[in-house]
Write a protein that holds these residues in place. Structure first.
Motif, mmCIF file in Angstrom:
data_model
loop_
_atom_site.group_PDB
_atom_site.id
_atom_site.type_symbol
_atom_site.label_atom_id
_atom_site.label_comp_id
_atom_site.label_asym_id
_atom_site.label_seq_id
_atom_site.Cartn_x
_atom_site.Cartn_y
_atom_site.Cartn_z
ATOM 1 N N ASP A 39 0.847 -1.185 0.000
ATOM 2 C CA ASP A 39 0.000 0.000 0.000
ATOM 3 C C ASP A 39 0.891 1.247 0.000
ATOM 4 O O ASP A 39 2.120 1.156 0.060
ATOM 5 C CB ASP A 39 -0.985 -0.024 1.166
ATOM 6 N N GLU A 40 0.263 2.399 -0.075
ATOM 7 C CA GLU A 40 0.995 3.663 -0.237
ATOM 8 C C GLU A 40 2.039 3.897 0.858
ATOM 9 O O GLU A 40 3.150 4.337 0.585
ATOM 10 C CB GLU A 40 0.015 4.830 -0.274
ATOM 11 N N ASP A 41 1.680 3.587 2.105
ATOM 12 C CA ASP A 41 2.618 3.822 3.215
ATOM 13 C C ASP A 41 3.876 2.959 3.085
ATOM 14 O O ASP A 41 4.987 3.430 3.279
ATOM 15 C CB ASP A 41 1.950 3.527 4.562
ATOM 16 N N ALA A 43 4.886 1.319 0.289
ATOM 17 C CA ALA A 43 5.518 1.423 -1.035
ATOM 18 C C ALA A 43 6.676 2.414 -1.041
ATOM 19 O O ALA A 43 7.648 2.227 -1.771
ATOM 20 C CB ALA A 43 4.485 1.798 -2.085
ATOM 21 N N ALA A 44 6.593 3.440 -0.230
ATOM 22 C CA ALA A 44 7.676 4.430 -0.169
ATOM 23 C C ALA A 44 8.976 3.803 0.327
ATOM 24 O O ALA A 44 10.062 4.290 0.034
ATOM 25 C CB ALA A 44 7.274 5.583 0.747
#
Length: 139
Positions: A39-41, A43-44
């Motif tokens: 998810d976005e969190d 993926a960074a």
């Protein structure tokens, strides 16, 4: 059919992908960070060096940890692609502790007594596939 968890380093991503593709070629299901949708969190963090300075209590680190650990528990076998960092070696120890059959593939820069946890340590993905087939490790 066995499910494999493939671990390694982002800095060695091409070799990890090569192992995943070799397992694909023999019809083996695998999980690896090189193909995982985070998810976005999280993926960074999923880039070379992305987690190097991340706070351990951050949402991204927690989510990536929980996702990877769940997949590691669900796997039947484990592959460590060398060279690899501390996190991948910790995953190897967890896999061994959970009773998973463990493999390592790639160059070994020095002998480690605890590398005895590995069923075999072939030099490349083709050697890994050959060993897996020879031992009938894939059901």
């Amino acid at each position: 059919m066995s499910k494999f968890f493939v671990a390694g380093s982002w800095r060695n991503r091409a070799a990890v992908l090569n192992v995943v593709e070799a397992l694909d070629s023999i019809g083996v299901s695998s999980y690896s960070f090189v193909r995982t949708g985070y998810d976005e969190d999280a993926a960074a963090l999923a880039v070379p060096g992305g987690a190097d300075n991340a706070a351990l209590d951050s949402t991204g680190v927690r989510k990536a940890f929980e996702q990877d650990l769940a997949e590691l528990r669900a796997a039947e076998q484990f592959v460590l692609v060398l060279p690899a960092g501390a996190a991948a070696h910790i995953e190897a120890g967890i896999a061994f502790g959970l009773g998973k059959r463990c493999w390592a593939v790639g160059p070994v820069d020095r002998s480690e007594t605890l590398y005895r946890i590995f069923e075999a340590m072939p030099a490349d993905a083709a050697g890994l596939v050959k060993r897996i087939r020879a031992l009938s490790a894939v059901r």
